[in-house]
Design an enzyme around this catalytic site. Sequence first.
Site: not given
Lengths: 289, 289
Positions: B166-167
């Site tokens: 993800c981030t």
Amino acid sequence: MHMSKKLDRTQIITLIACTLAIAAVIAGVLFINQKKSEANNHPYYAELEAAHHDMMTGTMPDPAKQKTIAVLLYEGFTPMDAFGPMASVSTLNGYRVVTVAKTKDPIKAETGTIMIADHTLDEISQADVLIVPGGLFGTIDASKDEQILSWIRTIDKTSTYTTSVCTGSWILAAADVIDGKLASTHWSGKEYLEKLGAKYSDRRYTVDGKYITAAGISAGIDMGLALTAKLKDADAAKAAQLMMEYDPQPPFDSGSPDKADPKLRDIMQNMQDDHIKWAEDQPAHQHEM
Amino acid sequence: MHMSKKLDRTQIITLIACTLAIAAVIAGVLFINQKKSEANNHPYYAELEAAHHDMMTGTMPDPAKQKTIAVLLYEGFTPMDAFGPMASVSTLNGYRVVTVAKTKDPIKAETGTIMIADHTLDEISQADVLIVPGGLFGTIDASKDEQILSWIRTIDKTSTYTTSVCTGSWILAAADVIDGKLASTHWSGKEYLEKLGAKYSDRRYTVDGKYITAAGISAGIDMGLALTAKLKDADAAKAAQLMMEYDPQPPFDSGSPDKADPKLRDIMQNMQDDHIKWAEDQPAHQHEM
């Protein structure tokens, strides 16, 4: 008359132009209303934006006015069984998600990770939704723990949905709340589930009345999305699915006993049988592995 | 002579019977060897059974002789980003998985759940694999934290694989270890990733040299299985997939920005843009949300 005829033509042209202009305005208004109406077809989106506004302005909802989703934690639980469904219900407005355990002492999850529950069992006497994660040795231990089983029976009395992931259904069965009901569990744990009194279902997740039980570990994500749709609507579930970018593309196709190499399946089933036999023979709360 | 001929016939029959018996024994031995050879085609299965034996007899491997998979934890990380890959690598023998954070003080994950890391950054100076989970406010905070970024650069110097979910790729980019490299991230966070110096890839997970970066939250499971196959082999990854029963059957089809309702996608993108803008403007380590 000639002039008059000419004026009439101008008047006609003006009339047509005016009619077209009025029609355009009416069409524009109708178009905007149509768009507004389309937006109104998704009341959940308005809620989502309102929740975002509250978050950005620090106007967080009063926890006391929210419904409760309680996630049971216990020594040896599998983290993904808990955090999969928690991600799936994360877009529900009006609900608070809390973790609950026997004490607020550190708990060692199956991965070895130390966690501390938000609340003790005593502090949570009512929940709209109960989520019970699975595990292995710790799960069999929990299924012998009268304090946990008694708490589950209390919560289950007034819950809207009582749910589990993976071998979490063993604990629900041990608490006698899914006796004779259809329930999913980890594919390798069906015999133990039936021994505890439930009827094994090989579905990804099984809905039997208010009981929703998921298959092994990752099935908790699918179950959680179905739960979100039941608690709110499909839009809320779709928002959660987009938020967690749940567009699965497994690089292998070995995720169920039917698809996996039969030899691998048999090895893992034998291991699981050994583990269950070992854990069953231990006195409750004495083992740690 | 007559008797003699009769004896000869008996001798011939005996000879044939003995030959058949010997042939049967040879065929049997060949069959067993063939089966053994088939089993040897899966050396991983033998390892799996050996690990099971060690577990059941309490002969656990020496952690000092194992390779290390380090999972970075920080205030506000998304639990599924960490526990998805951790489930995917759980069938690897010869590896220990440890969580690492700035301190051993309690950390509040994005879900609000309190966790305590196994080790401080100082205690882990080398790891074969680094896994960096994502989040939102806490992730932007971590991407401004020189102590975390410096540790990532140290681990990255000798890691076999440096990965993110993800981030989490924002933090790798902020640490300058994926400058100019292709990287996945949450679909709504691509602009911020590029601002930090990496090139956005819209793949479920992206392999650029030793850097493996996954898309949003649930993509960490797919990435983790691919990682397991790289660290060991396909059999190990397939065992993990069967163990976590990863045979996804999402009840909706809204898991990517291409598949979701465009209006929902735009609402969520706007929210994310607001969140990023807000968090970027905050001084590091001052905000908690």
